[in-house]
Design an enzyme around this catalytic site. Structure first.
Site, PDB file in Angstrom:
ATOM      1  N   TYR A 163      16.102  30.754   6.578  1.00 45.61           N
ATOM      2  CA  TYR A 163      15.017  31.615   7.058  1.00 45.61           C
ATOM      3  C   TYR A 163      15.119  31.848   8.561  1.00 45.61           C
ATOM      4  O   TYR A 163      15.476  30.953   9.313  1.00 45.61           O
ATOM      5  CB  TYR A 163      13.659  30.973   6.763  1.00 45.61           C
ATOM      6  CG  TYR A 163      13.351  30.895   5.291  1.00 45.61           C
ATOM      7  CD1 TYR A 163      13.293  32.052   4.518  1.00 45.61           C
ATOM      8  CD2 TYR A 163      13.117  29.676   4.672  1.00 45.61           C
ATOM      9  CE1 TYR A 163      13.006  31.990   3.157  1.00 45.61           C
ATOM     10  CE2 TYR A 163      12.824  29.600   3.322  1.00 45.61           C
ATOM     11  CZ  TYR A 163      12.774  30.763   2.572  1.00 45.61           C
ATOM     12  OH  TYR A 163      12.495  30.697   1.234  1.00 45.61           O
TER      13      TYR A 163
ATOM     14  N   MET B  76      11.807  24.660   1.673  1.00 41.09           N
ATOM     15  CA  MET B  76      10.938  23.827   0.831  1.00 41.09           C
ATOM     16  C   MET B  76      11.740  22.944  -0.121  1.00 41.09           C
ATOM     17  O   MET B  76      11.429  21.772  -0.319  1.00 41.09           O
ATOM     18  CB  MET B  76       9.967  24.713   0.038  1.00 41.09           C
ATOM     19  CG  MET B  76       8.961  23.907  -0.768  1.00 41.09           C
ATOM     20  SD  MET B  76       7.848  24.927  -1.731  1.00 41.09           S
ATOM     21  CE  MET B  76       6.752  25.558  -0.482  1.00 41.09           C
TER      22      MET B  76
ATOM     23  N   LYS C 179       0.847  -1.200   0.000  1.00 45.33           N
ATOM     24  CA  LYS C 179       0.000   0.000   0.000  1.00 45.33           C
ATOM     25  C   LYS C 179       0.883   1.251   0.000  1.00 45.33           C
ATOM     26  O   LYS C 179       2.079   1.178   0.323  1.00 45.33           O
ATOM     27  CB  LYS C 179      -0.903  -0.020   1.239  1.00 45.33           C
ATOM     28  CG  LYS C 179      -0.139  -0.005   2.560  1.00 45.33           C
ATOM     29  CD  LYS C 179      -1.039  -0.391   3.742  1.00 45.33           C
ATOM     30  CE  LYS C 179      -0.269  -0.314   5.044  1.00 45.33           C
ATOM     31  NZ  LYS C 179      -0.991  -0.971   6.160  1.00 45.33           N
TER      32      LYS C 179
ATOM     33  N   ARG D  92     -10.412  -0.268  14.424  1.00 41.59           N
ATOM     34  CA  ARG D  92     -10.470   0.420  13.127  1.00 41.59           C
ATOM     35  C   ARG D  92     -11.542  -0.311  12.327  1.00 41.59           C
ATOM     36  O   ARG D  92     -12.652  -0.470  12.827  1.00 41.59           O
ATOM     37  CB  ARG D  92      -9.069   0.407  12.486  1.00 41.59           C
ATOM     38  CG  ARG D  92      -8.909   1.414  11.367  1.00 41.59           C
ATOM     39  CD  ARG D  92      -7.450   1.557  10.913  1.00 41.59           C
ATOM     40  NE  ARG D  92      -6.880   0.311  10.385  1.00 41.59           N
ATOM     41  CZ  ARG D  92      -5.626   0.192   9.923  1.00 41.59           C
ATOM     42  NH1 ARG D  92      -4.822   1.233   9.925  1.00 41.59           N
ATOM     43  NH2 ARG D  92      -5.175  -0.957   9.457  1.00 41.59           N
TER      44      ARG D  92
HETATM   45  C1  LIG Z   1      -0.302  -1.969   6.848  1.00 39.32           C
HETATM   46  C2  LIG Z   1      -0.916  -3.261   7.274  1.00 39.32           C
HETATM   47  C3  LIG Z   1      -0.126  -4.411   7.461  1.00 39.32           C
HETATM   48  C4  LIG Z   1       1.387  -4.397   7.420  1.00 39.32           C
HETATM   49  O1  LIG Z   1       1.900  -3.980   8.673  1.00 39.32           O
HETATM   50  P1  LIG Z   1       3.465  -3.840   8.943  1.00 39.32           P
HETATM   51  O2  LIG Z   1       3.556  -3.405  10.359  1.00 39.32           O
HETATM   52  O3  LIG Z   1       3.966  -2.794   7.996  1.00 39.32           O
HETATM   53  O4  LIG Z   1       4.076  -5.175   8.682  1.00 39.32           O
HETATM   54  C5  LIG Z   1      -0.786  -5.606   7.715  1.00 39.32           C
HETATM   55  N1  LIG Z   1      -2.134  -5.678   7.802  1.00 39.32           N
HETATM   56  C6  LIG Z   1      -2.910  -4.574   7.659  1.00 39.32           C
HETATM   57  C7  LIG Z   1      -4.392  -4.707   7.773  1.00 39.32           C
HETATM   58  C8  LIG Z   1      -2.339  -3.330   7.412  1.00 39.32           C
HETATM   59  O5  LIG Z   1      -3.118  -2.245   7.282  1.00 39.32           O
END
Ligand SMILES: *Cc1c(COP(=O)(O)O)cnc(C)c1O
Length: 355
Positions: A251, A299, A38, A128
């Site tokens: 700055y 920046m 992701k 969640r």
């Molecule tokens: C991001 C995520 C993972 C991976 O977690 P890591 O700590 O990066 O290994 C696994 N399962 C879900 C549902 C996630 O959102």
């Protein structure tokens, strides 16, 4: 893609393979691997990493349907699980691109189209997405009622598996074990992230969802021995010039040269992913020597005090990576985690793959 990039994130594929081996080491061969890519593979480039991992993992996971579609459009044909929630507008894409949906709530049964494959997500304590444990009977009924959809898996996510010996991890596993017993034994069952894989053998189940560990970082303060950061973020000295004692830099003129010497300007700033909060608080590496970054991060540029060293313009500067400071060191300084530092590198940073 930038023609004249100011900085390059070198992603080292042999280290990626090494990390996967480290993470697989305590895991039985029958357990499948899911690479969590992701957010553009935590900033490393999802398509490029997926191509290099496609023979080594069964599954990929992404946060949303757009990320999954990109993988399919680039020809990747591993299984893909989407963690996020399906919507009416994205429902068709799950079928078109053969994606596995996550059903986290009752409304998702209604919005998915006939023959869509899905995994159930159970909230055993992450707080969640996911069904709550006391909904188990209703969920079971919904799985039966919506038999035009195909339930293939069930999973849950840890809140505290980034460190060993967490009481909450054991609580979550116990809750999940109980929930799991209400569903068909055929469902692929998964719970472990990188921390679960390394620190909780009982969490391995049928599959592990590997994220941060693949990229060479620990999920928390406790090390998974052997991991190597796969990204080396490099820029260069765009200008080197003399600086006199008492001249100020950047700055708000917060830094004054303590003696006359040389100042280097490196063309990366907060718009590339250098946190502005690192100002006055970090060093970069040039020719195996650390030099302090002085003044406020701007920046597009940071400034480095070279002391009496008149280094050459175009000399390479290591911002973070395996042999200098790491993204973890930066994270510690600004009160965040390596995940955030990595995933915030912007498209201005050119990714380059070292095979
Ligand atoms: C991001 C995520 C993972 C991976 O977690 P890591 O700590 O990066 O290994 C696994 N399962 C879900 C549902 C996630 O959102």
């Amino acid at each position: 893609m930038s023609q004249f990039p100011n900085s390059v994130a070198e992603v080292h594929i042999p280290r990626l393979y090494h990390n996967l081996e480290v993470l697989r080491e305590p895991v039985a061969d029958t357990v499948q691997s899911m690479a969590v890519i992701k957010a553009d593979a935590y900033g490393h480039g999802a398509v490029d990493l997926a191509r290099r991992l496609s023979d080594r993992v069964e599954w990929f996971a992404v946060a949303n349907v757009d990320e999954a579609m990109e993988l399919r459009q680039e020809g990747l044909d591993n299984e893909i699980l989407v963690f996020g929630t399906p919507t009416k507008s994205s429902a068709n894409a799950y079928l078109t691109y053969n994606l596995v949906a996550t059903i986290s709530g009752f409304s998702h049964f209604d919005c998915l189209k006939e023959n869509t494959r899905y995994h159930l997500n159970i909230d055993t304590g992450m707080g969640r997405y996911g069904f709550l444990p006391d909904q188990v009977q209703e969920v079971r009924k919904a799985v039966q009622d919506y038999d035009h959809l195909t339930c293939e898996g069930i999973y849950s996510h840890f809140a505290t598996a980034d460190t060993p010996d967490s009481e909450k991890v054991y609580d979550q596993m116990e809750i999940f074990r109980e929930i799991r017993s209400h569903f068909s034994t055929d469902l692929i069952t998964h719970m472990a992230n990188s921390g679960g894989a390394a620190f909780y053998e009982e969490s391995h189940l049928d599959m592990i969802r590997y994220g941060i560990g693949l990229y060479g970082y620990n999920p928390g303060p406790v090390a998974i021995e052997g991991l190597q950061p796969i990204m080396d973020w490099k820029s260069y000295l765009a200008q080197v010039k003399p600086i006199r004692k008492d001249m100020t830099v950047s700055y708000r003129a917060t830094w004054e040269a303590p003696y006359s010497g040389y100042l280097g300007v490196v063309p990366v700033g907060y718009a590339d992913g250098v946190p502005r909060n690192l100002s006055h608080n970090f060093e970069v590496m040039i020719r195996d020597t650390f030099y302090p970054v002085v003044g406020i991060v701007t920046m597009d540029n940071i400034m480095v005090f070279l002391g009496e060293q008149q280094l050459q313009e175009h000399e390479e500067v290591l911002l973070f990576g395996k042999n200098g400071n790491t993204a973890y060191d930066w994270a510690e300084k600004v009160g965040t985690i390596s995940y955030e530092i990595l995933s915030r590198l912007t498209p201005r940073v050119q990714r380059r793959y070292v095979e």
